[in-house]
Design a protein around this motif. Structure first.
Motif, PDB file in Angstrom:
ATOM      1  N   SER A 120       0.797  -1.155   0.077  1.00  0.00           N
ATOM      2  CA  SER A 120      -0.031   0.003   0.030  1.00  0.00           C
ATOM      3  C   SER A 120       0.760   1.184  -0.009  1.00  0.00           C
ATOM      4  N   ILE A 144      -3.045  -2.583 -11.284  1.00  0.00           N
ATOM      5  CA  ILE A 144      -3.910  -1.754 -10.746  1.00  0.00           C
ATOM      6  C   ILE A 144      -3.488  -1.152  -9.610  1.00  0.00           C
ATOM      7  N   GLU A 145      -2.934  -1.940  -8.621  1.00  0.00           N
ATOM      8  CA  GLU A 145      -2.483  -1.611  -7.515  1.00  0.00           C
ATOM      9  C   GLU A 145      -1.177  -0.762  -7.352  1.00  0.00           C
ATOM     10  N   LYS A 147      -0.076   0.750  -9.869  1.00  0.00           N
ATOM     11  CA  LYS A 147      -0.463   2.274 -10.378  1.00  0.00           C
ATOM     12  C   LYS A 147      -0.877   3.269  -9.434  1.00  0.00           C
ATOM     13  N   GLU A 148      -1.962   2.777  -8.484  1.00  0.00           N
ATOM     14  CA  GLU A 148      -2.505   3.303  -7.343  1.00  0.00           C
ATOM     15  C   GLU A 148      -1.390   3.846  -6.342  1.00  0.00           C
ATOM     16  N   GLN A 152       0.136   8.118  -5.733  1.00  0.00           N
ATOM     17  CA  GLN A 152       0.328   8.675  -4.491  1.00  0.00           C
ATOM     18  C   GLN A 152       1.831   9.138  -3.841  1.00  0.00           C
TER      19      GLN A 152
END
Length: 303
Positions: A120, A144-145, A147-148, A152
């Motif tokens: 995360s 997907i994760e 990129k997220e 951030q």
């Protein structure tokens, strides 16, 4: 700027990888680093670092092992030697190692690498506030994760684009215990090419080996994201890791050179996914399948 990191099993391979165009070498010993393709001594780390710096390349050293009291007691001398050698950064995931870096006030940047725990953006932010200069994403993260996460934070998130995934690690010496029990005269190192399979699925072989960190079991296929390098670049995921623990010698050097050419093609807008994928398939050891791991899955599919 796209940055390619590659493991090196020896001084000779380190020089070959730099000649192939790799940006950063990833080296270390088995005492403090996990699953290294070759044990690199402190003396060799110093020599490799000097050579790399003459070529304007970098060297990272693995200090990402599972630390016990004995490791922590012996670590200050090792860290001092790495600082003296001039390595550009270490990887570390144990808070005890990071605390030592702070207490000793070493000029030794660290990249946060806690293996499967790095899933995360908030966790990475926590360690960035405590001095980390980047992080190694868990191999179980989907695109997907990833990129997220990268969206951030400003610091680079390392993504493995080639090599095996460790799917099991035990501190117990399972192989030695078994071979002794069965009265077998069998090796236990990564170069002995041992593997296991499920009784109902003999086709998929899972490589395993043992070192002083315990027993390690790898996936039946190597991650190969060469087709998706432009997608990673567009997402700002520009730190690419190549792990050569199961593709030794010239084979891995040739694979690294291919990824360097792929990087240049991405930057020049001439990337041909089919051509690069076909070339990788030709270089890949016949005993190892290629796949994409968790990369293309939906996050809720990874359980």
């Amino acid at each position: 700027m796209i940055h390619i990191i590659a493991t090196a099993e020896s001084s000779r391979q380190a020089e070959a990888l730099i000649a192939a165009g790799v940006d950063t070498l990833y080296i270390g010993g088995n005492r403090f680093g996990l699953r290294m393709p070759g044990h690199i001594t402190l003396e060799d780390i110093g020599d490799i670092t000097k050579f790399a710096h003459r070529q304007n390349r970098k060297v990272y050293t693995a200090v990402n092992g599972l630390m016990h009291n004995g490791h922590i007691e012996a670590l200050p001398e090792y860290l001092l030697s790495l600082e003296k050698a001039g390595v550009d950064a270490i990887t570390a995931g144990d808070p005890g190692v990071i605390q030592l870096l702070k207490e000793m006030k070493l000029n030794l940047p660290y990249i946060y690498d806690a293996q499967t725990l790095v899933t995360s953006a908030n966790q990475i932010k926590f360690w960035l506030k405590r001095g980390a200069i980047g992080a190694v994403a868990a191999r179980e993260c989907t695109f997907i994760e990833l990129k997220e996460i990268q969206a951030q934070i400003k610091q680079p998130v390392e993504v493995q684009v080639y090599g095996p995934t460790c799917i099991h690690h035990s501190k117990r010496r399972l192989l030695s215990n078994y071979t002794q029990f069965a009265h077998l005269n069998a090796g236990t190192t990564v170069r002995d090419r041992l593997s296991i399979s499920e009784k109902k699925d003999r086709e998929n072989q899972y490589p395993l080996f043992e070192d002083e960190n315990g027993t390690h079991i790898f996936s039946a296929e190597d991650i190969a994201l060469i087709r998706y390098l432009p997608d990673l670049h567009r997402a700002g995921l520009d730190t690419w890791k190549l792990d050569g623990i199961l593709a030794e010698g010239e084979t891995f050097t040739d694979i690294a050179a291919l990824y360097v050419r792929a990087k240049e093609a991405v930057l020049s807008g001439t990337f041909d996914a089919a051509r690069f994928s076909a070339e990788l398939l030709q270089l890949q050891p016949e005993t190892r399948k290629l796949g994409t791991g968790f990369f293309l899955r939906q996050p809720d599919e990874v359980q």
